[in-house]
Scaffold this motif. Structure first.
Motif, PDB file in Angstrom:
ATOM      1  N   LYS A  98      23.736  43.409  40.048  1.00 51.63           N
ATOM      2  CA  LYS A  98      22.928  44.589  40.351  1.00 51.63           C
ATOM      3  C   LYS A  98      23.361  45.788  39.514  1.00 51.63           C
ATOM      4  O   LYS A  98      22.541  46.549  39.028  1.00 51.63           O
ATOM      5  N   TYR A  99      24.696  45.966  39.402  1.00 57.19           N
ATOM      6  CA  TYR A  99      25.170  47.201  38.778  1.00 57.19           C
ATOM      7  C   TYR A  99      25.620  47.003  37.321  1.00 57.19           C
ATOM      8  O   TYR A  99      26.326  47.834  36.782  1.00 57.19           O
ATOM      9  N   THR A 100      25.208  45.860  36.710  1.00 58.00           N
ATOM     10  CA  THR A 100      25.552  45.646  35.295  1.00 58.00           C
ATOM     11  C   THR A 100      24.267  45.691  34.461  1.00 58.00           C
ATOM     12  O   THR A 100      23.278  45.035  34.831  1.00 58.00           O
ATOM     13  N   PRO A 101      24.255  46.484  33.435  1.00 61.12           N
ATOM     14  CA  PRO A 101      23.039  46.577  32.624  1.00 61.12           C
ATOM     15  C   PRO A 101      22.758  45.257  31.878  1.00 61.12           C
ATOM     16  O   PRO A 101      23.648  44.422  31.743  1.00 61.12           O
ATOM     17  N   ASP A 102      21.538  45.122  31.411  1.00 66.73           N
ATOM     18  CA  ASP A 102      21.149  43.891  30.717  1.00 66.73           C
ATOM     19  C   ASP A 102      22.100  43.628  29.550  1.00 66.73           C
ATOM     20  O   ASP A 102      22.556  44.568  28.890  1.00 66.73           O
ATOM     21  N   GLY A 103      22.407  42.350  29.346  1.00 65.06           N
ATOM     22  CA  GLY A 103      23.269  41.977  28.226  1.00 65.06           C
ATOM     23  C   GLY A 103      24.742  42.087  28.534  1.00 65.06           C
ATOM     24  O   GLY A 103      25.571  41.934  27.638  1.00 65.06           O
ATOM     25  N   GLY A 104      25.104  42.343  29.783  1.00 67.52           N
ATOM     26  CA  GLY A 104      26.530  42.488  30.159  1.00 67.52           C
ATOM     27  C   GLY A 104      27.206  41.134  30.316  1.00 67.52           C
ATOM     28  O   GLY A 104      26.613  40.078  30.096  1.00 67.52           O
ATOM     29  N   VAL A 105      28.478  41.198  30.691  1.00 66.57           N
ATOM     30  CA  VAL A 105      29.263  39.964  30.881  1.00 66.57           C
ATOM     31  C   VAL A 105      29.862  39.970  32.291  1.00 66.57           C
ATOM     32  O   VAL A 105      30.345  40.997  32.753  1.00 66.57           O
ATOM     33  N   ILE A 106      29.818  38.820  32.927  1.00 67.52           N
ATOM     34  CA  ILE A 106      30.477  38.692  34.244  1.00 67.52           C
ATOM     35  C   ILE A 106      31.481  37.561  34.157  1.00 67.52           C
ATOM     36  O   ILE A 106      31.124  36.447  33.782  1.00 67.52           O
ATOM     37  N   GLU A 107      32.745  37.888  34.471  1.00 71.13           N
ATOM     38  CA  GLU A 107      33.785  36.863  34.388  1.00 71.13           C
ATOM     39  C   GLU A 107      34.252  36.475  35.784  1.00 71.13           C
ATOM     40  O   GLU A 107      34.611  37.343  36.588  1.00 71.13           O
ATOM     41  N   LEU A 108      34.232  35.189  36.014  1.00 73.70           N
ATOM     42  CA  LEU A 108      34.733  34.646  37.294  1.00 73.70           C
ATOM     43  C   LEU A 108      36.072  34.004  36.998  1.00 73.70           C
ATOM     44  O   LEU A 108      36.185  33.209  36.071  1.00 73.70           O
ATOM     45  N   GLU A 109      37.099  34.384  37.764  1.00 71.42           N
ATOM     46  CA  GLU A 109      38.432  33.913  37.441  1.00 71.42           C
ATOM     47  C   GLU A 109      39.176  33.482  38.697  1.00 71.42           C
ATOM     48  O   GLU A 109      38.989  34.104  39.754  1.00 71.42           O
ATOM     49  N   ALA A 110      39.971  32.446  38.576  1.00 71.14           N
ATOM     50  CA  ALA A 110      40.825  32.048  39.724  1.00 71.14           C
ATOM     51  C   ALA A 110      42.200  31.732  39.170  1.00 71.14           C
ATOM     52  O   ALA A 110      42.331  31.006  38.194  1.00 71.14           O
ATOM     53  N   HIS A 111      43.226  32.330  39.760  1.00 74.01           N
ATOM     54  CA  HIS A 111      44.581  32.016  39.322  1.00 74.01           C
ATOM     55  C   HIS A 111      45.525  32.160  40.509  1.00 74.01           C
ATOM     56  O   HIS A 111      45.160  32.692  41.562  1.00 74.01           O
ATOM     57  N   LYS A 112      46.767  31.703  40.289  1.00 74.79           N
ATOM     58  CA  LYS A 112      47.752  31.760  41.383  1.00 74.79           C
ATOM     59  C   LYS A 112      48.280  33.191  41.533  1.00 74.79           C
ATOM     60  O   LYS A 112      48.476  33.883  40.542  1.00 74.79           O
ATOM     61  N   ALA A 113      48.459  33.568  42.763  1.00 73.79           N
ATOM     62  CA  ALA A 113      49.070  34.885  43.025  1.00 73.79           C
ATOM     63  C   ALA A 113      50.226  34.668  43.988  1.00 73.79           C
ATOM     64  O   ALA A 113      50.109  34.909  45.168  1.00 73.79           O
ATOM     65  N   GLY A 114      51.292  34.134  43.487  1.00 74.36           N
ATOM     66  CA  GLY A 114      52.434  33.815  44.356  1.00 74.36           C
ATOM     67  C   GLY A 114      52.412  32.349  44.734  1.00 74.36           C
ATOM     68  O   GLY A 114      51.506  31.615  44.347  1.00 74.36           O
TER      69      GLY A 114
END
Ligand code: ADP
Length: 612
Positions: free
Chosen positions: A511-527
């Protein structure tokens, strides 16, 4: 000084009393005894003289009666009389005179008074004897200050007085005897007094030593030493006093222990109370303040003198008095900003007065309750209700106006009517979304939402999210990217709920990213037992000032824009509640015009497949 103090003691007083009693008794006995003795001795002495006089007068009759036929009798009689007074009767340091009827001295036993022979003895006693009176006594003190007794007896021949016997005897021996007796009495009295004083000291000591013990005991008790006991010597009054005192000490100890116990209980109740308690006297001076009250009023930090209630609470006594007139006297008090938590502390202050019979108000009890949380909750509840009403009213107003428009004739124009119905459908769907979100939130709030945790494949889950939004992203030419760190293939979580979180975050990012933007989905360990999932966009970002409140319900940075995009303002709140239920945290970093990154963590510890 020491002596003066001694004479003030009971011991000294008792000794003085004993000594005085003995002195008086001895004096009375002495005076009585000596006077009786003196009388008895004097009368015995007089009797003795009288009987000697009588005897002489009988013997002398023969010599004093002239015999007419015998011429030598006169000379003989004088000789006989001389023998009579010198040898027959012996009087120590005295004198016997034989007198004829005219009072002339015929003979005397005293050599020194031989010159008196032939002279007249003119003493009254002699005159009386010559008159025939039998009892004639007198006393005199001679030139040597010796007391003497004088006795005169008539010499009778039948009824005729033919002469007289005159006897003078010294009473020195008698008085010597009396003096000896007196001396014996004085020395006896002194010995008795000495012994009495000695006995008095011992006796008085037996009385005063237990009293001294009790006095010492009383001092010890006054100083708080209750272990000592007064010795009980015998069953006399002092023994009973000791017993009574010991009993009193025991009772006092018991009562004080009870009092101490009660005080300690009260103290521990006061110390461990979650409410603050203050007690003041009638002037408002603080006499009791528990630890919690000190913390709440920040007595030490503020450097407030904890002496006066008006100073401490910043209100006047009149205000307190007016409050007390009310049925439930209480007031709310704001205490500036809390330095650590940087928030205002709100206290409920309740007053109640202590009344003592006959004395009126003797103090005030103040109870302090920290109602900051309560007030905050109340405030957010009010805001929430206002927000919900507002959120519902907007679509309802729109629907109403469109329905009215249809009613007013728009129905006749199928094209217009179709558009209007479309708007109504949109608004209704928005309301349904809103209500669904609210219900979801309310279930999370009331912990009714049961988590159904299952092992979930992380790659599959994140890819499916991206798939769900692929059409929208394609339309907006937004490129998604997914990165999953090694070792987090399987995570135990409630898939439906976490999908909801990911959907909310993804829809925001799109919704709040203009056209042509990038969305990164990330999963990593936190402890060790935690993984972090983040969704990062290259959108418009959020101003710094709004970051604090971004997770609040209905909080939107740009209300009109959010609404126009169909947002309810509840997406982030719901995400936060779900993450919380999974034992995780959520946070949002954003820079205006650069992008936003929302990261949430979830625990990988398998706490059971179902948890509330
Ligand atoms: P909404 O339904 O309005 O999106 P949310 O609770 O999901 O409600 O978000 C609250 C507000 O946070 C939004 O109105 C928006 O202003 C801001 N916001 C959320 N996510 C982003 C984002 N990725 N980029 C910029 N602003 C965001």
């Amino acid at each position: 000084m020491k002596w003066v103090r001694f004479f003030r003691t009971i011991q000294a007083k008792l000794i003085i009393i004993y000594v005085l009693l003995i002195l008086i008794a001895m004096q009375l006995i002495g005076v009585y005894f000596v006077s009786v003795m003196k009388n008895s001795l004097t009368s015995g002495f007089t009797r003795d003289l009288n009987s000697k006089g009588e005897m002489l007068s009988i013997y002398a009759v023969r010599y004093l009666t002239p015999k007419v036929d015998d011429q030598t009798s006169d000379a003989l009689s004088i000789e006989g009389l001389n023998d009579l007074v010198r040898d027959l009767i012996n009087i120590n340091d005295g004198e016997i005179q034989v007198l004829d009827a005219s009072g002339k001295v015929l003979t005397t036993s005293l050599q020194a008074h031989q010159a008196y022979i032939g002279r007249k003895n003119t003493q009254t006693v002699v005159s009386r004897a010559l008159q025939g009176i039998r009892d004639n006594e007198d006393e005199m003190i001679d030139e040597n200050r010796v007391r003497k007794k004088i006795v005169a007896k008539p010499v009778m021949n039948g009824t005729k007085v033919v002469g007289a016997i005159y006897i003078v005897a010294s009473m020195k021996e008698l008085y010597d005897t009396i003096e000896r007796i007196n001396n014996i009495f004085v020395s006896g009295t002194l010995i008795a007094l000495g012994l009495t004083a000695l006995l008095g000291i011992i006796l008085a000591h037996t009385i005063t030593s237990p009293i001294k013990e009790i006095t010492k005991h009383a001092t010890d008790v006054a100083e708080g030493n209750f272990e000592l006991r007064s010795p009980v010597m015998g069953n006399d009054e002092i023994g009973q006093l000791s017993e009574a005192f010991n009993y009193m000490t025991q009772r006092l100890h018991h009562a004080l222990s009870l009092h101490e116990e009660e005080k300690e209980k009260l103290q521990s109740v006061l110390t461990n109370m979650s409410d603050g308690v203050l007690a003041t006297d009638e002037q408002g001076h603080i006499i009791v303040m528990n630890r919690r009250a000190k913390e709440m009023l920040r007595v030490e930090e503020r450097g407030a003198t904890d002496q006066d209630i008006t100073e401490l609470l910043g209100i006047s006594m009149q205000h307190i008095n007016t409050l007390e007139q009310e049925a439930r006297p209480s007031m709310l008090m704001k205490l500036g900003l809390d330095q650590e938590q940087e928030q205002e502390v709100i206290l409920r202050v309740m007053f109640s007065t202590i009344h003592r019979r006959g004395e009126g108000v003797t103090g005030i009890i103040v109870v302090l309750q920290d109602v900051t949380e309560q007030e905050k909750l109340e405030q957010s509840r009010r805001e929430f209700v206002a927000n919900v009403s507002h959120e519902l009213r907007t679509p309802l107003t729109t629907i109403k106006s469109y329905v009215e428009a249809l009613d007013d004739g728009a129905l006749e124009e199928p094209q217009l009517a179709g558009r209007f119905v479309g708007v109504i459908r949109n608004e209704t769907e928005r309301m349904i979304r809103l209500v669904t979100d609210l219900l979801h939130l309310s279930r999370l709030d009331s912990k009714q939402a049961i988590l159904r945790k299952k092992p979930t494949n992380m790659v599959e889950m994140l890819e499916e999210v991206a798939d769900r939004f692929s059409f929208q992203m394609k339309q907006r030419r937004i490129k998604p990217s997914i990165f999953i760190a090694n070792g987090i293939e399987q995570v135990v979580l409630d898939r439906d709920q976490i999908d909801q979180v990911l959907d909310n975050l993804m829809s925001n990012a799109i919704k709040y990213t203009p056209d042509g933007g990038v969305i990164e989905l990330e999963a990593h360990k936190a402890g060790a037992d935690r993984i972090a999932i983040s969704i990062k966009d290259t959108g418009m970002g959020i101003p710094k000032k709004d970051l604090d409140r971004i997770f609040d319900r209905f909080y939107r940075v740009d209300k009109a824009r959010s609404r126009s995009m169909g947002g309810t303002g509840l997406g982030l709140s719901i995400a936060r509640e779900i993450v919380k239920a999974h034992g995780g945290t959520i946070n949002l970093e954003s820079e205006l015009g650069v992008g936003t990154k929302v990261t949430f963590t979830i625990s990988t510890l398998d706490e059971g497949s179902e948890a509330s």
